[in-house]
Design a protein around this motif. Structure first.
Motif, PDB file in Angstrom:
ATOM      1  N   GLU A  15       0.831  -1.212   0.000  1.00 22.11           N
ATOM      2  CA  GLU A  15       0.000   0.000   0.000  1.00 22.11           C
ATOM      3  C   GLU A  15       0.866   1.262   0.000  1.00 22.11           C
ATOM      4  O   GLU A  15       0.362   2.350  -0.271  1.00 22.11           O
ATOM      5  CB  GLU A  15      -0.910   0.016   1.231  1.00 22.11           C
ATOM      6  N   ASP A  16       2.126   1.121   0.337  1.00 19.49           N
ATOM      7  CA  ASP A  16       3.053   2.253   0.413  1.00 19.49           C
ATOM      8  C   ASP A  16       4.100   2.212  -0.700  1.00 19.49           C
ATOM      9  O   ASP A  16       5.222   2.689  -0.532  1.00 19.49           O
ATOM     10  CB  ASP A  16       3.749   2.261   1.780  1.00 19.49           C
ATOM     11  N   GLN A  17       3.735   1.664  -1.843  1.00 20.14           N
ATOM     12  CA  GLN A  17       4.671   1.499  -2.964  1.00 20.14           C
ATOM     13  C   GLN A  17       5.314   2.821  -3.390  1.00 20.14           C
ATOM     14  O   GLN A  17       6.516   2.869  -3.637  1.00 20.14           O
ATOM     15  CB  GLN A  17       3.955   0.863  -4.152  1.00 20.14           C
ATOM     16  N   VAL A  18       4.541   3.888  -3.464  1.00 23.59           N
ATOM     17  CA  VAL A  18       5.091   5.183  -3.897  1.00 23.59           C
ATOM     18  C   VAL A  18       6.166   5.653  -2.910  1.00 23.59           C
ATOM     19  O   VAL A  18       7.246   6.102  -3.324  1.00 23.59           O
ATOM     20  CB  VAL A  18       3.965   6.238  -4.057  1.00 23.59           C
ATOM     21  N   MET A  19       5.892   5.512  -1.625  1.00 19.93           N
ATOM     22  CA  MET A  19       6.875   5.902  -0.604  1.00 19.93           C
ATOM     23  C   MET A  19       8.118   5.012  -0.691  1.00 19.93           C
ATOM     24  O   MET A  19       9.249   5.490  -0.570  1.00 19.93           O
ATOM     25  CB  MET A  19       6.254   5.788   0.786  1.00 19.93           C
ATOM     26  N   ILE A  62      15.510  -2.070   6.632  1.00 18.30           N
ATOM     27  CA  ILE A  62      14.828  -0.799   6.874  1.00 18.30           C
ATOM     28  C   ILE A  62      13.330  -1.072   6.782  1.00 18.30           C
ATOM     29  O   ILE A  62      12.831  -1.486   5.734  1.00 18.30           O
ATOM     30  CB  ILE A  62      15.221   0.277   5.853  1.00 18.30           C
ATOM     31  N   GLY A  63      12.635  -0.847   7.883  1.00 18.98           N
ATOM     32  CA  GLY A  63      11.182  -0.994   7.899  1.00 18.98           C
ATOM     33  C   GLY A  63      10.523   0.356   7.747  1.00 18.98           C
ATOM     34  O   GLY A  63      10.701   1.227   8.597  1.00 18.98           O
ATOM     35  N   LEU A  64       9.778   0.535   6.656  1.00 21.70           N
ATOM     36  CA  LEU A  64       9.014   1.764   6.456  1.00 21.70           C
ATOM     37  C   LEU A  64       7.669   1.559   7.154  1.00 21.70           C
ATOM     38  O   LEU A  64       6.692   1.107   6.557  1.00 21.70           O
ATOM     39  CB  LEU A  64       8.810   2.047   4.966  1.00 21.70           C
ATOM     40  N   VAL A  65       7.637   1.859   8.445  1.00 24.17           N
ATOM     41  CA  VAL A  65       6.486   1.551   9.284  1.00 24.17           C
ATOM     42  C   VAL A  65       5.487   2.704   9.234  1.00 24.17           C
ATOM     43  O   VAL A  65       5.660   3.736   9.879  1.00 24.17           O
ATOM     44  CB  VAL A  65       6.917   1.251  10.735  1.00 24.17           C
ATOM     45  N   PRO A  67       1.013   3.528   9.086  1.00 20.90           N
ATOM     46  CA  PRO A  67      -0.187   2.909   9.653  1.00 20.90           C
ATOM     47  C   PRO A  67      -0.626   1.644   8.890  1.00 20.90           C
ATOM     48  O   PRO A  67      -1.289   0.783   9.443  1.00 20.90           O
ATOM     49  CB  PRO A  67      -1.242   4.014   9.551  1.00 20.90           C
ATOM     50  N   ARG A  68      -0.235   1.499   7.643  1.00 20.84           N
ATOM     51  CA  ARG A  68      -0.607   0.336   6.836  1.00 20.84           C
ATOM     52  C   ARG A  68       0.384  -0.823   6.943  1.00 20.84           C
ATOM     53  O   ARG A  68       0.102  -1.934   6.513  1.00 20.84           O
ATOM     54  CB  ARG A  68      -0.739   0.757   5.366  1.00 20.84           C
ATOM     55  N   TYR A  69       1.551  -0.578   7.512  1.00 11.38           N
ATOM     56  CA  TYR A  69       2.639  -1.561   7.511  1.00 11.38           C
ATOM     57  C   TYR A  69       2.217  -2.910   8.096  1.00 11.38           C
ATOM     58  O   TYR A  69       2.437  -3.952   7.476  1.00 11.38           O
ATOM     59  CB  TYR A  69       3.840  -0.991   8.270  1.00 11.38           C
ATOM     60  N   PHE A  70       1.637  -2.917   9.272  1.00 15.35           N
ATOM     61  CA  PHE A  70       1.211  -4.170   9.896  1.00 15.35           C
ATOM     62  C   PHE A  70      -0.224  -4.535   9.531  1.00 15.35           C
ATOM     63  O   PHE A  70      -0.613  -5.689   9.626  1.00 15.35           O
ATOM     64  CB  PHE A  70       1.348  -4.102  11.422  1.00 15.35           C
ATOM     65  N   LEU A  89      17.707  -4.102  12.528  1.00 14.92           N
ATOM     66  CA  LEU A  89      16.501  -3.421  12.069  1.00 14.92           C
ATOM     67  C   LEU A  89      16.621  -1.916  12.265  1.00 14.92           C
ATOM     68  O   LEU A  89      16.914  -1.443  13.372  1.00 14.92           O
ATOM     69  CB  LEU A  89      15.286  -3.950  12.832  1.00 14.92           C
ATOM     70  N   LEU A  90      16.402  -1.173  11.203  1.00 15.13           N
ATOM     71  CA  LEU A  90      16.328   0.286  11.253  1.00 15.13           C
ATOM     72  C   LEU A  90      14.870   0.643  10.991  1.00 15.13           C
ATOM     73  O   LEU A  90      14.308   0.238   9.968  1.00 15.13           O
ATOM     74  CB  LEU A  90      17.225   0.919  10.187  1.00 15.13           C
ATOM     75  N   ILE A  91      14.259   1.377  11.899  1.00 19.18           N
ATOM     76  CA  ILE A  91      12.836   1.678  11.783  1.00 19.18           C
ATOM     77  C   ILE A  91      12.643   3.117  11.333  1.00 19.18           C
ATOM     78  O   ILE A  91      13.143   4.046  11.965  1.00 19.18           O
ATOM     79  CB  ILE A  91      12.121   1.465  13.133  1.00 19.18           C
ATOM     80  N   CYS A  92      11.905   3.289  10.243  1.00 24.22           N
ATOM     81  CA  CYS A  92      11.448   4.605   9.798  1.00 24.22           C
ATOM     82  C   CYS A  92       9.958   4.629  10.108  1.00 24.22           C
ATOM     83  O   CYS A  92       9.143   4.101   9.355  1.00 24.22           O
ATOM     84  CB  CYS A  92      11.686   4.804   8.304  1.00 24.22           C
ATOM     85  N   ARG A  93       9.600   5.180  11.259  1.00 31.35           N
ATOM     86  CA  ARG A  93       8.220   5.161  11.739  1.00 31.35           C
ATOM     87  C   ARG A  93       7.528   6.464  11.382  1.00 31.35           C
ATOM     88  O   ARG A  93       8.006   7.549  11.701  1.00 31.35           O
ATOM     89  CB  ARG A  93       8.195   4.959  13.251  1.00 31.35           C
ATOM     90  N   PHE A  94       6.380   6.337  10.735  1.00 31.51           N
ATOM     91  CA  PHE A  94       5.621   7.490  10.290  1.00 31.51           C
ATOM     92  C   PHE A  94       4.449   7.746  11.226  1.00 31.51           C
ATOM     93  O   PHE A  94       3.992   6.861  11.938  1.00 31.51           O
ATOM     94  CB  PHE A  94       5.125   7.269   8.850  1.00 31.51           C
TER      95      PHE A  94
END
Length: 103
Positions: A15-19, A62-65, A67-70, A89-94
């Motif tokens: 769902e976050d393909q563009v990002m 790198i996890g692009l976390v 609201p849709r990630y999980f 794990l490197l977390i990029c939390r939005f």
């Protein structure tokens, strides 16, 4: 000799393909080699096998976390957990994204 093929494995919800495309572009422009599903997962292999191969071949995940990630992917939880367990794990939390407890 370097044991890793990639600097990073990029974990994201479809769902976050563009990002994810943007993150891939920024990282590769900075000179990093990124394992990225749209370019590195060959046809004919199962997705879980390719995730495992990609993560093992990468220095860090790198996890692009978002609201849709999980919420929208059945694979991201495993990708996140594998990176967490490996200690790379490197977390990029939005904004608005919750991370489950692993205690």
């Amino acid at each position: 000799m370097d044991a890793y093929q990639f600097d990073f494995f990029l974990s994201f919800s479809g769902e976050d393909q563009v990002m994810a495309d943007r993150a891939f572009d920024v990282l590769t422009a900075a000179g990093y080699v990124v394992c990225y599903q749209p370019k590195d997962f060959p046809l004919g292999r199962t997705f879980p096998e390719e995730v495992d191969r990609g993560q093992r071949a990468s220095r860090a995940v790198i996890g692009l976390v978002t609201p849709r990630y999980f919420a929208t992917s059945k694979y991201t939880r495993g990708e996140f957990h594998a990176g967490f367990e490996a200690g790379n794990l490197l977390i990029c939390r939005f904004s608005g994204a919750d991370i489950p407890s692993y205690a």
